[in-house]
Design an enzyme around this catalytic site. Structure first.
Site, PDB file in Angstrom:
ATOM      1  N   SER A  95     -38.839  16.743 -10.657  1.00 33.84           N
ATOM      2  CA  SER A  95     -40.280  16.874 -10.406  1.00 33.84           C
ATOM      3  C   SER A  95     -40.755  16.122  -9.173  1.00 33.84           C
ATOM      4  CB  SER A  95     -41.070  16.391 -11.625  1.00 33.84           C
ATOM      5  OG  SER A  95     -40.853  17.248 -12.729  1.00 33.84           O
ATOM      6  N   GLU A 143       0.794  -1.225   0.000  1.00 31.83           N
ATOM      7  CA  GLU A 143       0.000   0.000   0.000  1.00 31.83           C
ATOM      8  C   GLU A 143       0.831   1.283   0.000  1.00 31.83           C
ATOM      9  OE1 GLU A 143      -3.270   0.086  -0.417  1.00 31.83           O
ATOM     10  OE2 GLU A 143      -3.201  -2.090  -0.585  1.00 31.83           O
TER      11      GLU A 143
END
Length: 702
Positions: A389, A122
């Site tokens: 809407s 990592e």
């Protein structure tokens, strides 16, 4: 006297101007001493421009940093204070969240090969950089360019921790900028050991586990201190993609990934090939957990609610009985994945979110995305998306509370509100129309005219908030057409007011909180605030009489349920970026959103298309073998025979089309199978092309 005052003012202004001019001239003469001529002027000019650009850049960087630092205002360490075991309504354990300090293994006590495996994979330069590993970024970019795909990440462990603690998985420039600033902030406020500890404790590791200690127990039935190198390599491989490499889901892929981690250990110089050879020859074996899955998006939301409820009680090790219905949860996940798999490419849509509430406010299901392993960002509770809407019912509800009725007429014609000239979807106008017709047909000009000429914005905003919308609304006039961002949870909560007889304030995911000894210190029925009426009976009756017609004759026909009467509203935003269907029956309310994380437009997807189909498939399942309750305030609350016949015929036709070429296959694939097929598809897509063999020039060449 006035002349004297005037003369004094004139003389004072003149003298002040003279003194300023004299001072400026003296300053100019003084600065001429430092004027550089000839070749020396070039570096001086470059330096001056550099200082100017540097100052401007500092201001820009500060402006970019401020939003990032806002994320640190909360108590971001609180997760470590709680250890919560969650159960369903029947007391069956469904997952855990949080981590007590006694459960967190200090970095100093972890085996050396565990730390090395994580760092080698990592962030090899973790102890050498200050949050951002620039050489690592360059290396990752070169590797990705060479492979013509993303094969290596450039984010440091500190950047990944910043994302896990404060941000989402959204792939946007804004998120990456925030991530960089927060990484530097973490480096300035925490030691390297503290950063690594938080990273190992908070990262998602698949299988519903967070942290390397929980993962070690889940996958191997061991404590971290007892892991061997093969097991450590397998766990270190999970940080990149826990869903893809989780060993209880795909053991061969997990072992292949572990082998990559072993390669990284050798390449980084942390270990020799001889030291990792045994781990290569004897890969890790896992505890058989079966194909278990947990409702992780729901658990994340419930964990936040537990922290809020238990904050001042002094209890930290807690058992929480939740409101989840695992069958509805699975049905919601299946409906979303099924429809996105069938139609996602057609509509250019990749993500979605769903919230299902019982009409009494109990949260029955939360789907925050397609795959929790790939993205833990909860789109159902955290993503702010324009509602289009589907916001209009809040406007109409306000109108009904102010004396309007479904038969009241309003002009559907051109309107100009301070330069804003909204148009209807079909670019046409209908003259005077009733409010019922305007909402059923989703006409845009009518709610705008209601707000402009009759209601104003503040009462509409107040109505939405009273109905349960928690996200701050922008209060702009365009809000009436859904331009203010809201969450899926907001929408489900607001619409549930229509389903619950006009009452609000009932949403909850926690039924009881108790200690492990069984002492109940929170009970919803006993301790929660009582619901309050926010819609009068007349306004509720008016609204529901309109909303039930939308799936019958309006824009939501694809949401119609066979044999069951429902109500709802569609929503579509500009450029088709977001599509909604929010609806309810007398039993449940469900809100569905579909769109893309990067806000890219879909391919003309409206709320009445795929979202309505997702909603319909889910709600058909949810209403099996349940006692149907009436929608409050409407005539014929259960079944309209004609509508039911049409809906049943439409459902029969849809199923026939879906299964026309699938007589011998299941109607839906499991989540694990779907994940495997998606990974297989990506492997084929990323594989290099195979050159065909050349034709021999002569027969003898054969």
């Amino acid at each position: 006297m006035l002349l004297a005052i005037d003369a004094w003012i004139d003389s004072t202004v003149y003298e002040a101007g003279f003194l300023i001019g004299e001072a400026y001239e003296n300053l100019t003469i003084f600065l001429r001493r430092f004027r550089v001529e000839g070749w020396r002027r070039v570096p001086v000019e470059v330096l001056g421009e550099g200082l100017t650009l540097g100052a401007a850049g500092s201001v820009v960087m500060l402006a970019l940093a401020m939003p990032a630092f806002e994320e640190t205002r909360g108590d971001w360490r609180t997760q470590g204070d709680f250890a919560v075991t969650f159960t369903d309504r029947n007391g069956v354990e469904i997952g855990r969240r949080g981590i007590m300090q006694r459960d967190s293994v200090p970095v100093d006590e972890m085996p050396d090969h565990v730390i090395k495996a994580v760092l080698a994979t990592e962030d090899r330069r973790f102890f050498d950089h200050y949050g951002i590993d620039f050489p690592g970024l360059v290396r990752a970019m070169s590797e990705n360019l060479r492979a013509n795909s993303v094969v290596q990440g450039g984010s440091s462990i500190t950047q990944q921790l910043a994302k896990n603690l404060f941000l989402s998985n959204e792939r946007t420039v804004e998120r990456k900028v925030k991530e960089a600033f927060l990484a530097i902030w973490l480096e300035a406020n925490l030691s390297k050991k503290e950063i690594l500890q938080l990273y190992l404790d908070r990262a998602y590791m698949g299988g519903g586990t967070f942290g390397i200690a929980a993962a070690a127990d889940f996958y191997f039935g061991k404590e971290v201190k007892d892991l061997d190198l093969a097991e450590a390599a397998m766990l270190a491989g999970l940080f990149k993609a826990p869903a893809k490499y989780a060993p209880h889901i795909n053991l061969p892929a997990a072992r292949a990934r572990a082998n990559v981690v072993l390669d990284n250990l050798v390449d980084s110089g942390f270990m020799t090939e001889g030291q990792v050879l045994s781990a290569r020859l004897h890969p890790a074996e896992i505890v058989d957990r079966g194909k278990t899955s947990s409702p992780d998006y729901f658990l994340d939301y419930a964990f936040d609610e537990v922290k809020r409820l238990a904050k001042d009680t002094g209890n930290r090790s807690i058992v929480a009985r939740t409101t989840i219905d695992l069958d509805i949860q699975k049905a919601a996940e299946e409906s979303l994945e099924f429809n996105l798999r069938q139609h996602g490419e057609e509509y250019h849509v990749s993500e979605g979110a769903i919230v299902v509430l019982d009409t009494n406010g109990s949260v029955r299901a939360i789907v925050g995305g397609r795959d929790y392993g790939e993205s833990q960002f909860n789109r159902a509770t955290r993503a702010l998306r324009q509602t289009g809407s589907s916001f209009k019912p809040y406007v109409y509800a306000t109108a009904m509370e102010n004396g309007f009725t479904p038969d009241s007429t309003i002009s559907d014609g051109p309107i100009n509100w301070g330069g804003w000239q909204p148009k209807n979807y079909g670019r046409s106008f209908s003259g005077r129309v009733t409010l019922a017709s305007a909402l059923i047909r989703s006409i845009n000009t009518v709610p705008v005219r209601l707000a402009k000429d009759h209601l104003s914005i503040p009462p509409i905003k107040a109505m939405a908030e009273a109905m349960g919308v928690e996200t701050p609304l922008n209060g702009h006039k365009t809000m009436v057409l859904g331009t203010s961002g809201m969450t899926v949870m907001d929408q489900a909560t607001g619409y549930n007011t229509f389903a619950d007889g006009g009452f609000a304030g009932t949403r909850h995911a926690i039924l009881q909180l108790s200690t492990h000894a069984g002492d109940v210190f929170y009970d919803y029925d006993r301790d929660a605030p009582k619901p309050k009426r926010v819609l009068s009976e007349q306004a509720l009756k008016s609204m529901n009489s309109i909303l039930v017609q939308i799936p019958e004759i309006g824009t939501g026909k694809r949401a119609a349920l066979p044999g069951i009467r429902s109500a709802g509203k569609t929503g579509t935003t500009q450029s088709y970026r977001d599509a909604w269907y929010v609806g309810f029956t007398g039993n449940y309310t469900a809100a569905v959103w579909l769109g893309n994380d990067d806000f890219s437009p879909t391919r003309e997807m409206t709320g009445g298309s795929l979202p309505a189909m997702v909603w319909q498939r889910l709600m058909v399942f949810a209403h099996r073998n349940v006692e149907l309750k009436p929608i409050p305030g409407i005539e014929k609350p259960f079944v309209d025979a004609d509508v039911a016949a049409k809906a049943a015929e439409a459902e029969k036709k849809r199923l026939a089309e879906t299964n026309a070429h699938a007589a011998d296959r299941p109607t839906a694939l499991s989540a694990d199978t779907t994940r495997f097929l998606r990974a297989l598809s990506k492997t084929f897509h990323d594989a290099p092309a195979i050159d065909p063999p050349k034709e021999p020039e002569t027969l003898s060449a054969l």
